[in-house]
Design a protein around this motif. Structure first.
Motif, PDB file in Angstrom:
ATOM      1  N   THR A 192       5.272 -17.435  95.489  1.00  0.00           N
ATOM      2  CA  THR A 192       4.504 -18.277  96.403  1.00  0.00           C
ATOM      3  C   THR A 192       3.383 -18.995  95.665  1.00  0.00           C
ATOM      4  OG1 THR A 192       5.032 -16.820  98.267  1.00  0.00           O
ATOM      5  CG2 THR A 192       3.134 -18.280  98.532  1.00  0.00           C
ATOM      6  N   ARG A 243      -0.562 -25.602 104.167  1.00  0.00           N
ATOM      7  CA  ARG A 243      -0.218 -24.199 103.978  1.00  0.00           C
ATOM      8  C   ARG A 243      -0.829 -23.604 102.716  1.00  0.00           C
ATOM      9  NH1 ARG A 243       6.100 -24.221 106.207  1.00  0.00           N
ATOM     10  NH2 ARG A 243       5.500 -24.057 108.398  1.00  0.00           N
ATOM     11  N   ARG A 284       3.894 -13.806 101.399  1.00  0.00           N
ATOM     12  CA  ARG A 284       5.053 -14.482 100.816  1.00  0.00           C
ATOM     13  C   ARG A 284       5.511 -15.601 101.761  1.00  0.00           C
ATOM     14  NH1 ARG A 284       8.184 -11.601  97.492  1.00  0.00           N
ATOM     15  NH2 ARG A 284       7.628  -9.682  98.626  1.00  0.00           N
ATOM     16  N   HIS A 285       5.875 -16.743 101.205  1.00  0.00           N
ATOM     17  CA  HIS A 285       6.346 -17.845 102.030  1.00  0.00           C
ATOM     18  C   HIS A 285       7.736 -17.539 102.568  1.00  0.00           C
ATOM     19  CE1 HIS A 285       8.079 -18.783  98.073  1.00  0.00           C
ATOM     20  NE2 HIS A 285       8.972 -19.550  98.699  1.00  0.00           N
ATOM     21  N   ALA A 339      -2.817 -20.163 102.990  1.00  0.00           N
ATOM     22  CA  ALA A 339      -2.567 -18.992 102.148  1.00  0.00           C
ATOM     23  C   ALA A 339      -3.883 -18.432 101.625  1.00  0.00           C
ATOM     24  CB  ALA A 339      -1.640 -19.364 100.987  1.00  0.00           C
ATOM     25  N   MET A 361       2.921 -22.997  95.350  1.00  0.00           N
ATOM     26  CA  MET A 361       1.671 -23.665  95.699  1.00  0.00           C
ATOM     27  C   MET A 361       1.197 -24.551  94.557  1.00  0.00           C
ATOM     28  SD  MET A 361      -0.002 -20.369  97.655  1.00  0.00           S
ATOM     29  CE  MET A 361      -1.702 -20.876  97.430  1.00  0.00           C
ATOM     30  N   PHE A 367       8.358 -24.453 103.127  1.00  0.00           N
ATOM     31  CA  PHE A 367       6.917 -24.237 102.942  1.00  0.00           C
ATOM     32  C   PHE A 367       6.267 -25.441 102.267  1.00  0.00           C
ATOM     33  CE2 PHE A 367       3.261 -22.663 100.513  1.00  0.00           C
ATOM     34  CZ  PHE A 367       2.616 -21.868 101.436  1.00  0.00           C
ATOM     35  N   ASP A 392      11.985 -22.555 101.585  1.00  0.00           N
ATOM     36  CA  ASP A 392      11.682 -23.772 100.839  1.00  0.00           C
ATOM     37  C   ASP A 392      10.914 -24.803 101.665  1.00  0.00           C
ATOM     38  OD1 ASP A 392      12.981 -22.659  98.697  1.00  0.00           O
ATOM     39  OD2 ASP A 392      14.890 -23.694  99.059  1.00  0.00           O
ATOM     40  N   ARG A 431       8.172 -21.115 110.075  1.00  0.00           N
ATOM     41  CA  ARG A 431       6.802 -20.609 109.947  1.00  0.00           C
ATOM     42  C   ARG A 431       6.418 -20.444 108.486  1.00  0.00           C
ATOM     43  NH1 ARG A 431       4.921 -18.865 115.113  1.00  0.00           N
ATOM     44  NH2 ARG A 431       6.549 -19.352 116.642  1.00  0.00           N
ATOM     45  N   ASP A 432       5.118 -20.265 108.242  1.00  0.00           N
ATOM     46  CA  ASP A 432       4.628 -20.317 106.868  1.00  0.00           C
ATOM     47  C   ASP A 432       4.937 -19.061 106.061  1.00  0.00           C
ATOM     48  OD1 ASP A 432       2.850 -18.786 108.354  1.00  0.00           O
ATOM     49  OD2 ASP A 432       1.132 -20.117 108.061  1.00  0.00           O
ATOM     50  N   PHE A 433       4.474 -17.907 106.545  1.00  0.00           N
ATOM     51  CA  PHE A 433       4.585 -16.668 105.776  1.00  0.00           C
ATOM     52  C   PHE A 433       5.410 -15.634 106.523  1.00  0.00           C
ATOM     53  CE2 PHE A 433       0.485 -18.685 104.823  1.00  0.00           C
ATOM     54  CZ  PHE A 433       0.725 -19.005 103.492  1.00  0.00           C
ATOM     55  N   THR A 434       6.062 -14.791 105.775  1.00  0.00           N
ATOM     56  CA  THR A 434       6.935 -13.802 106.407  1.00  0.00           C
ATOM     57  C   THR A 434       6.174 -12.910 107.371  1.00  0.00           C
ATOM     58  OG1 THR A 434       6.599 -12.216 104.583  1.00  0.00           O
ATOM     59  CG2 THR A 434       8.464 -13.757 104.394  1.00  0.00           C
TER      60      THR A 434
END
Length: 408
Positions: A156, A134, A122-123, A138, A160, A128, A126, A91-94
């Motif tokens: 993050t 994404r 936060r991602h 974000a 990006m 991500f 890795d 998944r993308d973010f915590t």
């Protein structure tokens, strides 16, 4: 069957927000066993099913492996041996990588609850970088959660920026970009979307016409914020305040000043004719992102007419009627109210001027109402062809003058 509530429903509950749709992950099952239990398959790219009673989505736990460029280049593995932790790791973010068990307990291997408490986006890991969409997600999450005090984690933001430099954002299809943009401008803080993308370099890739406004000066007596990019941020936030959740108003607010990026340096900080100059880059943006027709039309009207609305008190009744006609305000009357709202957002979307009154909006609406009140049955009898239209226009001008005190 081992099922876990995941994603936004868990996140929003921890944030004290009203949860939206509920999504579930199923561990240890197969497509055959799900169908045997009465679940209806609906997923094309990976195995997703609808619950036979609730209709909610249940997805098999899965992993993803990068197989090509862009957001579509993935190989999905939904083997029954895939664990919940492995599913959450993709998944993308915590804050989105938290699962809730049937008894309410949390499975949180990446510290999402802690980041919710600290208000940090936060991602997860890795992986991500494997999905360029994404970056936009974000920024869109920031548009939604900035008012709660969220910020993007430094690492993050750095990641990006690396993703932007890789060139993979160019692989995003227009429909996906528009989907994220549309949701962002309908959020409470669209400026956080723009600022996040600008700070990591992504805005120059997905919305170069908007990115070009940053650093362009305006006259400080009218724009205390000076920077045109900052002005657009403020306008978008004001539009979100005046018309919550309205992406039609939001898009027109976002694009109303694109012409200022084209002002010659020797003319700055004035922007003579920027409202007409902005139409061409607006059309280019709309074509590239395949913006819906209604959004395009209102945005072009706002771009072209916003200065006329700002000086509406100076207009004669005849000029006011022509403005309404140019906006197709008699066939599509909702446009005039929408234009008034966009122009109010423009005028109040300036540093320190957010509480200033904007009587032009009510004046435009009043003129429009007076003109619309004129009916063909009120015209002299015996008129035919073009004479009917001309008589209608004259009667509308008289009606606007009577209602607003304007000169004919």
């Amino acid at each position: 069957m081992k099922t876990f509530l995941v994603g936004g429903a868990v996140r929003d509950r921890l944030l004290g927000l009203e949860p939206g749709d509920r999504d579930w992950v199923v561990v240890g099952e197969t497509q055959a066993s799900m169908e045997a239990a009465g679940f209806k398959p609906v997923g094309w790219d990976f195995p997703v099913f609808l619950h036979p009673d609730s209709g909610e989505e249940y997805a098999l736990a899965r992993t993803e492996r990068k197989s090509g460029r862009g957001y579509r280049g993935f190989v999905v593995d939904a083997d029954p041996s895939v664990t919940l932790e492995q599913d959450l790791s993709r998944r993308d973010f915590t804050i989105n990588a938290i699962a809730q068990e049937a008894d309410g307990g949390l499975v949180d291997p990446f510290g999402g609850a802690r980041d919710i408490e600290a208000r940090v986006l936060r991602h997860v890991g890795d992986a991500f970088v494997e999905d360029p969409l994404r970056v936009l997600r974000a920024a869109r999450f920031m548009a939604r959660f900035a008012t709660l005090g969220f910020r993007v984690a430094d690492e993050t933001m750095a990641l990006m920026g690396t993703m932007v430099e890789s060139g993979e954002l160019a692989e995003l299809v227009p429909e996906r970009v528009w989907q994220e943009l549309r949701r962002a401008i309908a959020s409470e803080r669209p400026s956080a979307f723009l600022r996040t993308l600008h700070d990591c370099g992504a805005l120059a890739v997905v919305l170069p016409e908007v990115d070009a406004l940053y650093g362009v000066p305006q006259r400080a007596e009218y724009h205390p914020e000076v920077d045109t990019g900052v002005h657009v941020e403020l306008v978008c936030d004001m539009a979100a305040k005046l018309a919550p959740g309205d992406d039609l108003i939001g898009f027109a607010a976002l694009t109303h000043d694109l012409g200022k990026a084209l002002t010659p340096d020797d003319v700055l900080p004035k922007h003579i004719g920027h409202e007409q100059a902005g139409v061409a880059p607006l059309r280019k943006l709309c074509e590239r992102l395949k913006i819906p027709t209604g959004h395009r039309q209102l945005a072009e009207i706002a771009c072209r007419e916003h200065l006329n609305v700002h000086r509406f008190d100076e207009l004669r009744a005849s000029t006011a009627v022509k403005l309404i006609e140019r906006c197709d305000g008699f066939r599509k009357p909702e446009r005039i109210g929408q234009l008034a709202t966009v122009c109010e957002a423009d005028k109040r979307g300036r540093a320190g001027l957010q509480d200033q009154p904007y009587p032009q909006a009510d004046a435009l609406r009043a003129a429009h109402a007076a003109a619309r009140a004129v009916r063909a049955v009120d015209l002299p009898a015996g008129l035919e062809g073009p004479a009917i239209g001309e008589a209608m226009r004259k009667a509308r001008i008289v009606a606007v003058a009577a209602a607003t005190g304007k000169k004919l």
